[in-house]
Design a protein around this motif. Structure first.
Motif, PDB file in Angstrom:
ATOM      1  N   VAL A  88     -13.426   9.462 -61.239  1.00  0.00           N
ATOM      2  CA  VAL A  88     -14.425   9.811 -60.236  1.00  0.00           C
ATOM      3  C   VAL A  88     -14.218  11.250 -59.791  1.00  0.00           C
ATOM      4  CG1 VAL A  88     -15.260   9.332 -57.904  1.00  0.00           C
ATOM      5  CG2 VAL A  88     -14.594   7.466 -59.371  1.00  0.00           C
ATOM      6  N   SER A  89     -15.322  11.959 -59.608  1.00  0.00           N
ATOM      7  CA  SER A  89     -15.316  13.296 -59.029  1.00  0.00           C
ATOM      8  C   SER A  89     -16.217  13.258 -57.794  1.00  0.00           C
ATOM      9  CB  SER A  89     -15.845  14.310 -60.047  1.00  0.00           C
ATOM     10  OG  SER A  89     -15.940  15.578 -59.466  1.00  0.00           O
ATOM     11  N   ARG A  90     -15.621  13.532 -56.622  1.00  0.00           N
ATOM     12  CA  ARG A  90     -16.374  13.482 -55.360  1.00  0.00           C
ATOM     13  C   ARG A  90     -16.548  14.888 -54.810  1.00  0.00           C
ATOM     14  NH1 ARG A  90     -12.657   9.319 -54.986  1.00  0.00           N
ATOM     15  NH2 ARG A  90     -13.608   7.264 -54.919  1.00  0.00           N
ATOM     16  N   ARG A  91     -17.770  15.220 -54.487  1.00  0.00           N
ATOM     17  CA  ARG A  91     -18.095  16.465 -53.789  1.00  0.00           C
ATOM     18  C   ARG A  91     -18.548  16.106 -52.391  1.00  0.00           C
ATOM     19  NH1 ARG A  91     -17.377  21.247 -56.073  1.00  0.00           N
ATOM     20  NH2 ARG A  91     -17.112  21.168 -58.297  1.00  0.00           N
ATOM     21  N   LEU A  92     -19.030  17.081 -51.644  1.00  0.00           N
ATOM     22  CA  LEU A  92     -19.447  16.818 -50.273  1.00  0.00           C
ATOM     23  C   LEU A  92     -20.583  15.811 -50.181  1.00  0.00           C
ATOM     24  CD1 LEU A  92     -19.260  20.318 -48.600  1.00  0.00           C
ATOM     25  CD2 LEU A  92     -17.896  18.323 -48.067  1.00  0.00           C
TER      26      LEU A  92
END
Length: 172
Positions: A88-92
């Motif tokens: 998983v890659s989480r941004r704002l």
């Protein structure tokens, strides 16, 4: 085995537990602090220049604050996590997820900064900085586990070589 055993674990082991827990980017918090520092330094510098020139006004201060906030948003790092069969890659504002045991494509994107683009059979797509994998061996390990399973199942047809460029041959 008591509580003292858990306290002795190194920071590398704290990134992931071999029993199936998720691995996280250990440097993410420091990268967020660096983003805040850069944006804050820009804001202070712009306010000082305006103050020294005698042109500081409320509307200019708000403009400089908006510019510093924009810089923070641009520099804000993605938080990368990986577990048993997923990454998983989480941004704002959004989260991207791929199933690593269902990877069908891995591509290296060149440009201003190199990126690794992972796609799975379910349509999931994640773009990550390969440096995150270099800095976090447990993320490497989790991604490698899933990629090997995907390749063994015949799903990973495009980009196994690109993945091997970043993944180590030995496991942490």
């Amino acid at each position: 085995m008591g509580c003292s055993d858990n306290a002795r674990r190194s920071s590398a082991e704290a990134g992931a537990d071999t029993s199936g827990d998720a691995a996280h980017d250990l440097r993410w918090a420091r990268d967020v602090k660096d983003s805040v520092r850069c944006a804050g330094a820009l804001l202070v510098l712009l306010l000082l220049i305006d103050w020294a020139s005698g042109r500081l006004a409320l509307w200019r201060g708000v403009l400089w604050l908006a510019l510093a906030l924009l810089l923070f948003l641009v520099l804000y790092p993605a938080r990368v996590s990986a577990g048993d069969g997923w990454l998983v890659s989480r941004r704002l504002l959004r989260e991207r997820r791929v199933r690593t045991e269902l990877l069908v494509s891995v591509r290296r994107l060149d440009g201003v900064s190199q990126r690794l683009l992972l796609r799975d059979a379910l349509g999931g797509r994640v773009e990550i900085d390969p440096e995150v994998l270099v800095r976090n061996p447990w993320l490497w390990y989790r991604l490698d586990e899933g990629a090997r399973k995907s390749a063994a199942d015949g799903l990973l047809l495009c980009g196994e070589t690109a993945l091997r460029v970043y993944l180590p041959t030995r496991r942490p």
